[in-house]
Design an enzyme around this catalytic site. Structure first.
Site, mmCIF file in Angstrom:
data_model
loop_
_atom_site.group_PDB
_atom_site.id
_atom_site.type_symbol
_atom_site.label_atom_id
_atom_site.label_comp_id
_atom_site.label_asym_id
_atom_site.label_seq_id
_atom_site.Cartn_x
_atom_site.Cartn_y
_atom_site.Cartn_z
ATOM 1 N N SER A 165 0.826 -1.209 0.000
ATOM 2 C CA SER A 165 0.000 0.000 0.000
ATOM 3 C C SER A 165 0.856 1.254 0.000
ATOM 4 O O SER A 165 1.625 1.505 0.931
ATOM 5 C CB SER A 165 -0.909 0.004 1.236
ATOM 6 O OG SER A 165 -1.407 1.309 1.456
ATOM 7 N N ASP A 224 -6.384 0.059 -8.757
ATOM 8 C CA ASP A 224 -7.567 0.911 -8.963
ATOM 9 C C ASP A 224 -8.299 0.594 -10.268
ATOM 10 O O ASP A 224 -9.378 1.127 -10.518
ATOM 11 C CB ASP A 224 -7.152 2.387 -8.972
ATOM 12 C CG ASP A 224 -6.729 2.856 -7.583
ATOM 13 O OD1 ASP A 224 -7.122 2.227 -6.578
ATOM 14 O OD2 ASP A 224 -5.997 3.864 -7.498
HETATM 15 C C1 S3P Z 1 -3.070 5.672 -3.658
HETATM 16 C C2 S3P Z 1 -2.744 4.386 -3.345
HETATM 17 C C3 S3P Z 1 -3.656 3.242 -3.531
HETATM 18 C C4 S3P Z 1 -4.815 3.584 -4.454
HETATM 19 C C5 S3P Z 1 -5.406 4.933 -4.169
HETATM 20 C C6 S3P Z 1 -4.353 6.029 -4.295
HETATM 21 C C7 S3P Z 1 -2.083 6.747 -3.394
HETATM 22 O O1 S3P Z 1 -4.179 2.838 -2.295
HETATM 23 O O2 S3P Z 1 -5.817 2.595 -4.381
HETATM 24 O O3 S3P Z 1 -6.461 5.209 -5.080
HETATM 25 O O4 S3P Z 1 -2.210 7.855 -3.960
HETATM 26 O O5 S3P Z 1 -1.145 6.500 -2.621
HETATM 27 P P1 S3P Z 1 -3.386 1.797 -1.357
HETATM 28 O O6 S3P Z 1 -2.093 2.396 -1.133
HETATM 29 O O7 S3P Z 1 -4.160 1.690 -0.087
HETATM 30 O O8 S3P Z 1 -3.373 0.517 -2.123
#
Ligand code: S3P
Length: 434
Positions: free
Chosen positions: A166, A314
């Protein structure tokens, strides 16, 4: 609340530029605000999510001027933020909440972070846990928003292994690490987007990264810079799938960010037989961009490789539409994270696909989808106010002989305010009705 009503369309053609990357837009405001000097941002995403971050920093005393997608941030330095006079409302934006928790845990003042109904259900334990290890005083309601952060704590560096791939957790810990005593290290167990690391370097901050380990030393400072935000591959993905599943079509998506931590959607579509070409590759403000040509394709079902899941995280709602139009079965596993996005994207997509007559089987951490033909819908498709669910089902219209109606599409504005206009400009037929 508004709905989309879509009609079938013949072929798609044209050359379009989708709006700026959401992840990069958020980070430009956060890092610009705590840097020294004036940061000029162009191509900023005028979506509700990135505007929520912008308004939050304005409420904390940062002078930010915006003229459309051009933003000028008068940085206040690492210690220049001031307490907001009311809770910071971050709307639908998980990225704002998770990244800002890290930064605000290290300030001298208290903060309250809240959001809409969907954000209020999203797990925050994943950021509360490492921040508490660093010495932060942060709590939620059952580890969910609203979050209360008590200021005035000197944080200490930690070495933290991410429990899930993440970028939001990684970035939260790194932002707290900027203010911590010692070297903060994050170890990833899968690739996640690296925009925070890249942008920190753009602001002159040293970031050590090798393989799956990222480290920063606390106590440095950031120098303002210019940021040209590239087009968002997550928005471009809707039209990549649209062109692949339609007949006699070809489109060009201009100046899209093709950072290798984001291109899983291209890899997956290519494995399915998608005809996609990248041209005119170049660097723009530290990010690789390209024009993406997409042609009508004969897609086939595949087993989606697990290593591509976090770098396409996403894009699964619209990839499920691609799978519905492919020959054979597509199987996704290792994607439990989809259940805690703006909606439970596995269940919500499965329900909508079933309503359109597409056979599918929900798995705990994924889904099996059998390619078929969209039938007349048996019930209104519920987006659960999730922007990407609304847009994904709108793309299905390219292959449906029947109109498709999707309920509750207002949140498309969070990430892609001109989605309908751009979709219709390449030949789609989507109406938004109140
Ligand atoms: C993001 C990370 C992702 C993604 C979100 C945007 C970011 O989430 O799904 O739309 O900008 O760091 P996760 O890090 O929880 O997977």
């Amino acid at each position: 609340m508004s709905n989309f009503i879509t009609s079938n369309c013949a072929t798609l053609s044209g050359s379009i530029k989708v709006p700026g990357d959401k992840s990069i837009s958020h980070r430009s405001i956060i890092l610009g605000s705590i840097s020294h000097g004036i940061t000029k941002v162009s191509g900023f995403l005028e979506g509700e999510d990135s505007l929520a971050t912008l308004n939050a920093f304005k409420s904390m005393g940062v002078k930010i001027e915006r003229n459309g997608s051009n933003v000028v941030i008068n940085g206040v330095g690492m210690h220049g933020l001031k307490a907001a006079t009311s809770p910071l409302n971050l709307g639908n934006s998980g990225t704002s909440m998770r990244l800002m928790s890290g930064l605000l845990s290290a300030q001298s003042f208290d903060s309250e972070l809240c959001g809409d109904e969907s954000l209020s259900k999203r797990p925050m334990g994943r950021v509360i846990e490492p921040l508490r290890q660093m010495g932060a005083d942060i709590s939620g309601v059952d580890s969910k928003p609203p979050l209360s952060i008590k200021g005035g704590n000197q944080l200490s560096a930690i070495e933290y292994t991410l429990p899930v791939a993440s970028a939001q957790i990684k970035s939260c810990v790194l932002l707290a690490g900027l203010y911590s005593e010692g070297k903060t290290t994050v170890i990833e167990n899968g690739v996640s987007r690296d925009h925070t690391e890249r942008m920190l370097r753009g602001f002159g901050y040293d970031v050590d990264s090798s393989h799956n380990t990222i480290s920063i030393q606390g106590g440095g400072s950031l120098q303002a810079c210019e940021i040209e935000v590239p087009s968002d591959i997550s928005s471009a993905a809707f039209f990549m799938v649209a062109a692949c599943i339609s007949e006699n079509s070809n489109i060009v998506l201009k100046a899209v960010n093709i950072n290798s931590t984001r291109t899983g959607v291209i890899d997956i579509l290519k494995l399915m037989g998608g005809k996609i070409e990248l041209t005119n590759e170049r660097l723009q403000a530290g990010e690789l961009i390209a024009d993406i040509k997409v042609y009508s394709s004969r897609l086939k079902g595949i087993q989606i490789p697990k290593n591509l899941v976090p770098i396409a995280i996403d894009e699964f709602p619209v990839l499920f539409i691609a799978a519905s139009c492919a020959q054979g079965e597509t199987v996704l596993t290792g994607a439990k994270e989809l259940r805690v996005k703006e909606s439970d994207r596995i269940q919500v997509m499965a329900d909508g696909l079933t309503s359109l007559g597409i056979e599918n089987e929900v798995l705990e951490d994924g889904i099996k989808i059998k390619g078929g033909q969209f039938k007349e819908q048996t019930s209104l498709i519920k987006s659960h106010h999730d922007h990407r669910i609304s847009m994904a089902f709108a793309i299905a219209s390219v292959r449906s002989k029947f109109n498709i109606e999707i309920e509750g599409v207002d949140n498309v504005k969070t990430s892609f305010p001109n989605f309908v206009e751009l979709a219709n400009s390449i030949g789609m037929s989507i109406k938004e009705v109140a």
